[in-house]
Design a protein around this motif. Structure first.
Motif, short mmCIF file in Angstrom:
data_model
loop_
_atom_site.label_atom_id
_atom_site.label_comp_id
_atom_site.label_asym_id
_atom_site.label_seq_id
_atom_site.Cartn_x
_atom_site.Cartn_y
_atom_site.Cartn_z
N PRO A 26 37.34 37.31 59.69
CA PRO A 26 36.82 35.95 59.33
C PRO A 26 37.25 34.97 60.38
CG PRO A 26 38.03 36.53 57.59
CD PRO A 26 37.85 37.98 58.38
N CYS A 27 38.60 35.20 60.87
CA CYS A 27 39.13 34.31 61.83
C CYS A 27 38.38 34.40 63.16
CB CYS A 27 40.48 34.71 62.03
SG CYS A 27 41.68 34.40 60.56
N THR A 28 37.66 35.42 63.41
CA THR A 28 36.79 35.57 64.74
C THR A 28 35.50 35.67 64.28
OG1 THR A 28 37.26 37.82 64.80
CG2 THR A 28 38.84 36.27 65.63
N GLY A 29 34.91 36.22 63.51
CA GLY A 29 33.51 36.58 63.38
C GLY A 29 33.19 37.88 63.94
N GLU A 30 34.06 38.76 64.37
CA GLU A 30 33.95 39.64 65.32
C GLU A 30 34.49 41.00 64.32
OE1 GLU A 30 36.13 39.25 68.55
OE2 GLU A 30 34.90 37.71 69.50
N VAL A 31 33.46 42.10 64.55
CA VAL A 31 33.99 43.43 63.73
C VAL A 31 35.27 44.17 64.34
CG1 VAL A 31 33.25 45.71 63.63
CG2 VAL A 31 31.37 43.68 63.94
N TYR A 32 36.06 44.29 63.46
CA TYR A 32 37.31 44.94 63.64
C TYR A 32 37.51 46.34 62.97
CZ TYR A 32 39.81 44.70 59.13
OH TYR A 32 40.12 44.93 57.94
N ASP A 33 36.66 46.90 62.09
CA ASP A 33 36.66 47.98 61.78
C ASP A 33 35.28 48.56 61.00
OD1 ASP A 33 37.70 50.68 61.04
OD2 ASP A 33 39.56 49.80 60.03
N THR A 34 35.20 49.65 60.34
CA THR A 34 34.07 50.00 59.60
C THR A 34 34.57 50.67 58.31
OG1 THR A 34 33.85 52.17 60.78
CG2 THR A 34 32.70 50.41 61.81
N SER A 35 33.76 50.75 57.35
CA SER A 35 34.06 51.34 56.14
C SER A 35 32.90 52.07 55.68
CB SER A 35 34.29 50.01 55.00
OG SER A 35 32.88 49.52 54.57
N ALA A 36 33.14 52.97 54.59
CA ALA A 36 31.94 53.82 54.33
C ALA A 36 31.02 53.11 53.43
CB ALA A 36 32.71 55.01 53.31
N LEU A 37 29.73 53.44 53.71
CA LEU A 37 28.79 52.87 52.83
C LEU A 37 28.45 53.94 51.85
CD1 LEU A 37 26.42 50.77 51.99
CD2 LEU A 37 25.42 51.26 54.04
N SER A 38 28.83 53.86 50.71
CA SER A 38 28.55 55.13 49.67
C SER A 38 27.20 55.02 49.13
CB SER A 38 29.64 54.94 48.80
OG SER A 38 30.90 55.08 49.33
N GLY A 39 26.62 56.17 48.87
CA GLY A 39 25.36 56.36 48.20
C GLY A 39 25.62 57.01 46.74
N ALA A 40 24.42 57.72 46.32
CA ALA A 40 24.34 58.45 45.01
C ALA A 40 25.52 59.50 45.20
CB ALA A 40 23.05 58.58 44.82
N ALA A 41 25.42 60.07 46.25
CA ALA A 41 26.14 61.56 46.25
C ALA A 41 27.71 60.95 46.04
CB ALA A 41 25.96 62.42 47.41
N ASP A 42 28.17 59.96 46.70
CA ASP A 42 29.49 59.79 46.77
C ASP A 42 29.56 59.17 45.45
OD1 ASP A 42 30.00 59.98 49.72
OD2 ASP A 42 28.53 58.25 49.50
N VAL A 43 28.82 58.29 44.70
CA VAL A 43 29.29 57.83 43.44
C VAL A 43 29.31 58.99 42.39
CG1 VAL A 43 28.14 56.38 41.46
CG2 VAL A 43 28.25 55.61 43.87
N ASP A 44 28.40 59.79 42.51
CA ASP A 44 28.51 61.10 41.61
C ASP A 44 29.87 61.85 41.82
OD1 ASP A 44 25.78 60.76 40.79
OD2 ASP A 44 24.88 62.19 42.11
N ALA A 45 30.32 61.91 42.89
CA ALA A 45 31.54 62.81 43.10
C ALA A 45 32.61 62.06 42.53
CB ALA A 45 31.82 62.80 44.71
N ALA A 46 32.64 60.54 42.36
CA ALA A 46 33.72 59.88 41.98
C ALA A 46 33.75 59.82 40.59
CB ALA A 46 33.56 58.38 42.72
N MET A 47 32.64 59.76 39.98
CA MET A 47 32.42 59.59 38.36
C MET A 47 32.87 61.18 38.07
SD MET A 47 31.68 56.69 37.60
CE MET A 47 30.99 55.23 38.49
N GLU A 48 32.49 62.05 38.88
CA GLU A 48 32.76 63.54 38.31
C GLU A 48 34.30 63.74 38.12
OE1 GLU A 48 31.98 68.42 39.58
OE2 GLU A 48 30.88 66.46 40.64
N ALA A 49 34.80 63.22 39.28
CA ALA A 49 36.38 63.24 39.41
C ALA A 49 37.10 62.46 38.38
CB ALA A 49 36.86 62.83 40.92
N ALA A 50 36.50 61.41 38.06
CA ALA A 50 37.14 60.44 37.07
C ALA A 50 36.98 61.03 35.68
CB ALA A 50 36.56 59.29 37.02
#
Length: 476
Positions: free
Chosen positions: A24-48
């Motif tokens: 936010p200091c520059t308005g420029e991209v500095y990294d990327t993050s995972a954009l999770s979908g249903a499969a990722d949410v399912d996996a996290a909920m199953e683990a929990a």
């Protein structure tokens, strides 16, 4: 790349999708993050869900040991947490070190202690030949969504009481501020492994609003907890209603600061400016709405404008910086829009403009001449903007203060103790500060009424929100 943390492993989104993370200091991209979908949410909920029985049955002392160890690691790795948080938010480095890391560590330690106070209130014979016992139990898997204004602190407010009570967690950080939460996931995962607990006790899923919706609507969690906008809270409540999930909501605010004629005007102005501009005003408890008695309006305004113009917005590493940029381009547009739409009777006393042409910086702003039904009085700006209205009587001050849809926090500035006590009773807000604004203690509850949501963070009340009550009755 900032990845999900599921069942003790860092993972990319199952379908490989990513989100850009903006400085936010520059308005420029500095990294990327995972954009999770249903499969990722399912996996996290199953683990929990798989980890829940063992974590639920762990002794309170064992859960306490985990949280105390996490707090120690937070202290040891404070520099990493500060760097990650500041890169995502633009927060001043010195302020993070002084004002956020110490309370975050203290709050984890508080809930570590609370873990050993998970008890029923009474046991006894209320019917002849029968004994009743009250059990406090964890609710199960908890889906949690943290906001972008305090990514690290709000993550702690979410996971610490939930884990202390014996729940397992799937936590989603904001799409604009995932870095510190991903770092926290690694820390907690290392501690869980070190102390022999299941990896799925704590999981982090990165993503956008759709990811959050998938989490809340998932059939596994017994509870959904969110800190965010009123709109988001309403959506969560509606989604959770489909299968009657428990919901914990900490939403918006429009905190009044009521200044009476006998107040220390210089002290009040300084305190209100500090509480209004801290974190770029991106705080649901920010002192954004001043109500000042007409007899001292002009004198107070002089002091407030002086405090505003002495407030520096700048880069995180600059020791003079009081607050950094707004979090994102959309937030800059929102704040600018409120100022652009001011009615003709309003007057900008200070600020009212963007600072520089890079990043999302906005000047400390004071606006006077406003009326109760003005947009900027009724709606949350969530930026470094303080409005000022005048009142004539105590009754009118109460009417103006309570005359909004939010009810999270408020403050009263007066030397009259009896008046302060009257106002604390009459103000319809979850917190009333007297001659101060914004102070928080781990032992005291934080939460509001009306559109500000329900449920409490911090304190024993916040801890109990992550438990359920069971009555056990046995024949003698």
């Amino acid at each position: 790349m900032l990845r999900n943390y599921i069942n003790g492993e860092f993972r990319e989104a199952a379908d490989g999708r990513t989100l850009d993370v903006i400085d936010p200091c520059t308005g420029e991209v500095y990294d990327t993050s995972a954009l999770s979908g249903a499969a990722d949410v399912d996996a996290a909920m199953e683990a929990a869900a798989a980890a829940f029985p063992a974590w639920r049955d762990a002794t309170p002392a064992a859960r306490q040991k985990v949280l105390l160890r996490v707090a120690d690691v937070f202290e040891d790795r404070a520099a990493e947490l500060i760097t990650a948080e500041s890169r995502d938010t633009g927060k001043p480095l010195a302020q993070m070190a002084d004002d956020e890391i110490p309370p975050v560590v203290d709050q984890i330690r508080f809930f570590a202690g609370a873990a050993r106070l998970l008890e029923g209130r009474s046991a006894g014979e209320y019917l002849e030949g029968l004994t009743s016992i009250i059990r406090r139990e964890p609710v199960g898997v908890v889906a949690q969504v943290a906001p972008w204004n305090y990514p690290l602190m709000m993550a702690v407010w979410k996971f610490a009481p939930a884990l202390a009570a014996g729940n397992t967690v799937v936590l989603k950080p904001s799409d604009t501020t995932p870095a510190s939460t991903v770092l926290v996931a690694g820390i907690i995962g290392e501690v869980l492994a070190e102390l022999g607990h299941p990896a799925g006790v704590f999981n982090v899923v990165c993503g956008d609003r759709e990811t959050g919706r998938l989490m809340v609507e998932h059939p596994t969690p017994a509870m959904a907890a969110i800190t965010g906008s009123v709109r988001a809270g309403m959506q969560v409540a509606a989604s959770a209603a489909k299968d009657v999930k428990r919901v914990h909501l900490e939403l918006g605010g429009k905190a009044p600061a009521v200044v009476f004629g006998d107040a220390d005007l210089a002290g009040a102005a300084e305190g209100i400016a500090a509480a209004g501009y801290f974190n770029s005003g991106q705080d649901c408890t920010a002192a954004t709405r001043v109500l000042v008695h007409e007899s001292v309006h002009d004198a107070f305004m002089t002091e407030l404008v002086k405090a505003a113009t002495g407030t520096v917005t700048g880069l995180p590493e600059d020791p003079r910086t009081v607050y950094g940029p707004l979090n994102n381009a959309g937030q800059l547009s929102q704040v600018s829009g409120f100022i652009d739409r001011l009615p003709g009777h309003a007057k900008i006393e200070a600020g009212g403009h963007r600072v520089g042409d890079q990043g999302y910086f906005y000047a400390p702003t004071v606006v006077s001449g406003l009326r109760q039904d003005d947009e900027i009085i009724q709606n949350e700006v969530f930026g470094p903007v303080i409005t000022v209205q005048s009142f004539t009587t105590e009754d009118q001050a109460v009417e103006y203060a309570n005359g909004v849809d939010f009810a999270l926090a408020s403050s009263v500035w007066t030397k009259d103790h009896a008046r302060a006590m009257r106002m604390s009773k009459r103000l319809d807000f979850g917190c009333v500060w007297i001659n101060t604004h914004g102070a928080l203690a781990a032992e005291m509850p934080h939460g509001g009424f009306k559109l500000s949501g329900y449920g409490k963070d911090l304190s024993a009340y916040g801890f109990e929100d992550y438990t359920r009550v069971k009555h056990v009755m046995t024949a003698l």
